[in-house]
Design a protein around this motif. Structure first.
Motif, short mmCIF file in Angstrom:
data_model
loop_
_atom_site.label_atom_id
_atom_site.label_comp_id
_atom_site.label_asym_id
_atom_site.label_seq_id
_atom_site.Cartn_x
_atom_site.Cartn_y
_atom_site.Cartn_z
N ASN A 35 80.38 -7.31 35.15
CA ASN A 35 79.97 -8.69 35.38
C ASN A 35 79.59 -8.87 36.85
O ASN A 35 80.46 -8.88 37.72
CB ASN A 35 81.12 -9.64 35.00
CG ASN A 35 80.75 -11.09 35.24
OD1 ASN A 35 79.57 -11.43 35.40
ND2 ASN A 35 81.75 -11.96 35.26
N THR A 36 78.30 -9.00 37.14
CA THR A 36 77.84 -9.16 38.52
C THR A 36 77.45 -10.60 38.84
O THR A 36 76.88 -10.86 39.88
CB THR A 36 76.64 -8.23 38.79
OG1 THR A 36 75.58 -8.56 37.89
CG2 THR A 36 77.02 -6.77 38.63
N ALA A 37 77.77 -11.51 37.94
CA ALA A 37 77.42 -12.92 38.16
C ALA A 37 78.13 -13.44 39.41
O ALA A 37 79.33 -13.23 39.61
CB ALA A 37 77.82 -13.76 36.95
N THR A 87 70.86 -3.73 43.05
CA THR A 87 69.73 -3.30 42.21
C THR A 87 70.04 -2.03 41.45
O THR A 87 69.81 -1.93 40.24
CB THR A 87 68.46 -3.10 43.06
OG1 THR A 87 68.21 -4.29 43.81
CG2 THR A 87 67.27 -2.79 42.19
N GLY A 88 70.56 -1.01 42.16
CA GLY A 88 70.87 0.26 41.50
C GLY A 88 71.95 0.11 40.44
O GLY A 88 71.86 0.70 39.36
N PHE A 89 72.97 -0.69 40.74
CA PHE A 89 74.05 -0.92 39.78
C PHE A 89 73.50 -1.59 38.52
O PHE A 89 73.81 -1.19 37.39
CB PHE A 89 75.13 -1.81 40.39
CG PHE A 89 75.94 -1.15 41.47
CD1 PHE A 89 76.98 -0.30 41.15
CD2 PHE A 89 75.67 -1.39 42.80
CE1 PHE A 89 77.74 0.30 42.14
CE2 PHE A 89 76.42 -0.81 43.80
CZ PHE A 89 77.46 0.05 43.46
N GLU A 90 72.70 -2.64 38.71
CA GLU A 90 72.18 -3.38 37.56
C GLU A 90 71.22 -2.52 36.74
O GLU A 90 71.15 -2.66 35.52
CB GLU A 90 71.52 -4.66 38.04
CG GLU A 90 72.54 -5.65 38.63
CD GLU A 90 71.90 -6.90 39.19
OE1 GLU A 90 70.72 -6.83 39.58
OE2 GLU A 90 72.59 -7.93 39.26
N GLN A 115 79.83 0.85 31.66
CA GLN A 115 79.65 2.30 31.53
C GLN A 115 78.79 2.87 32.64
O GLN A 115 78.99 3.99 33.09
CB GLN A 115 79.04 2.64 30.16
CG GLN A 115 79.94 2.34 28.99
CD GLN A 115 81.27 3.06 29.10
OE1 GLN A 115 81.32 4.28 29.21
NE2 GLN A 115 82.36 2.31 29.09
N GLY A 116 77.78 2.10 33.10
CA GLY A 116 76.93 2.59 34.18
C GLY A 116 77.71 2.78 35.46
O GLY A 116 77.58 3.78 36.15
N TRP A 121 67.42 2.69 44.38
CA TRP A 121 67.42 2.71 42.92
C TRP A 121 66.44 3.79 42.49
O TRP A 121 65.96 4.57 43.31
CB TRP A 121 67.10 1.34 42.33
CG TRP A 121 65.79 0.74 42.77
CD1 TRP A 121 64.58 0.83 42.13
CD2 TRP A 121 65.54 -0.05 43.94
NE1 TRP A 121 63.61 0.15 42.82
CE2 TRP A 121 64.18 -0.39 43.94
CE3 TRP A 121 66.35 -0.48 44.99
CZ2 TRP A 121 63.60 -1.16 44.95
CZ3 TRP A 121 65.78 -1.25 45.99
CH2 TRP A 121 64.42 -1.58 45.97
N SER A 122 66.13 3.87 41.19
CA SER A 122 65.38 5.01 40.67
C SER A 122 64.02 5.20 41.34
O SER A 122 63.61 6.32 41.63
CB SER A 122 65.22 4.90 39.16
OG SER A 122 64.47 3.74 38.82
#
Length: 314
Positions: A5-7, A15-18, A28-29, A84-85
């Motif tokens: 929950n990043t709210a 960004t990378g986490f989301e 899980q990520g 991020w990617s």
């Protein structure tokens, strides 16, 4: 983050986490993300770095791709940068951050920037490479500071793949799994404390080794000379002969203190016949970290330049 929950959290650094969470079930990520404390701007206060755990080695976890970097300035936490990617953030050997970003939708135009983190928490622009499609060809340009501190841009003969691989030699960061934060805190990080280099790597060959303790294998003639030290105490420290089925102890000390330095006169490094880019494992070290876990590292050398490094093993 560990709940998925990043709210309400700040957008910077997420960004990378989301992106990870978008490809996995909630929580899980983040299970594949780790964190470390490492001083990359030499102000004696470590930065907080989050990164992707690519693989475990021995009892440690390692990765190169960074998701977020935070520093500490004037008593406050300060966001530095994120990756991020399609915007790969890594830490180069000289503690310079590199960021490789796609700047078009066809994956042909990319930019690779190198920046230093300054003590005030800002990033200083360094050398930059970028690609540009011209007349059906993908050309690589370089932007750098000349002797007059003026940025100059030049077209290079570099191939696209060469530019994309500049950050392949980035630091392999030791990371603690984010999911274990509540149980481990920052205990168990050891690689950032260990210093290992070949005597031949010293820039000044007049270095006084009289303050070092010398440790010898049985037949060190024409062998490898390695300098080892740690900036933290190492319990149950041993130097090992790793040849054969079992580890033979060459040298042991109940507690190796930070002020103690060793010159290890070891077996010579030889290229592994199966992997011509690696050396055969002959010697190593082991000790117990601050969680009480036994950690073992092989002492190896890079075939390309002979530089000495440690690799955690089981």
């Amino acid at each position: 983050l560990t709940t998925g929950n990043t709210a309400g959290l700040p957008a910077q650094g997420l960004t990378g986490f989301e992106e990870l969470e978008g490809h996995n079930d909630l929580g899980q990520g983040v299970s594949s993300v780790g964190y470390t404390l490492q001083d990359i701007n030499n102000d004696k206060v470590p930065e907080l770095i989050f990164g992707l755990i690519d693989y475990p080695e021995g009892k440690g976890y390692y990765g190169r791709d960074i998701y977020a970097v935070y520093t500490f300035v004037d008593g406050k936490i300060k966001f530095v940068d994120e990756g991020w990617s399609r915007s790969r953030l890594r830490l180069l050997p000289q503690d310079m951050l590199s960021k490789r970003t796609c700047i078009d939708d066809n994956d042909m135009e990319w930019m690779l920037e190198m920046k230093d983190l300054l003590r005030d928490g800002s990033l200083r622009q360094g050398e930059t490479f970028y690609t540009k499609v011209e007349d059906g060809r993908c050309n690589v340009y370089r932007k750098y500071l000349d002797v007059n501190d003026t940025f100059v841009t030049q077209k290079t003969s570099m191939h696209f793949d060469d530019m994309m691989n500049i950050d392949l030699g980035a630091q392999k960061l030791e990371l603690l799994p984010l999911a274990e934060y509540s149980s481990r805190g920052f205990k168990g990080l050891v690689m950032q404390h260990l210093n290992c280099m070949g005597l031949h790597e010293l820039q000044d060959n007049r270095v006084d080794l009289s303050a070092y303790e010398h440790v010898y294998v049985d037949n060190p003639s024409q062998g490898a000379e390695v300098l080892f030290s740690s900036n933290t105490s190492l319990a149950s420290f041993e130097v090992l002969d790793l040849q054969g089925d079992s580890s033979r102890v060459i040298y042991s000390k109940g507690l190796l203190n930070p002020e103690e330095k060793l010159v290890l006169h070891l077996e010579s490094f030889e290229t592994d016949p199966e992997f011509d880019y690696e050396t055969v494992i002959k010697n190593g070290i082991c000790f117990r970290d601050d969680t009480g876990s036994l950690r073992k590292f092989a002492i190896r050398a890079k075939v390309m330049d002979g530089s000495v490094y440690l690799e955690e093993i089981d």
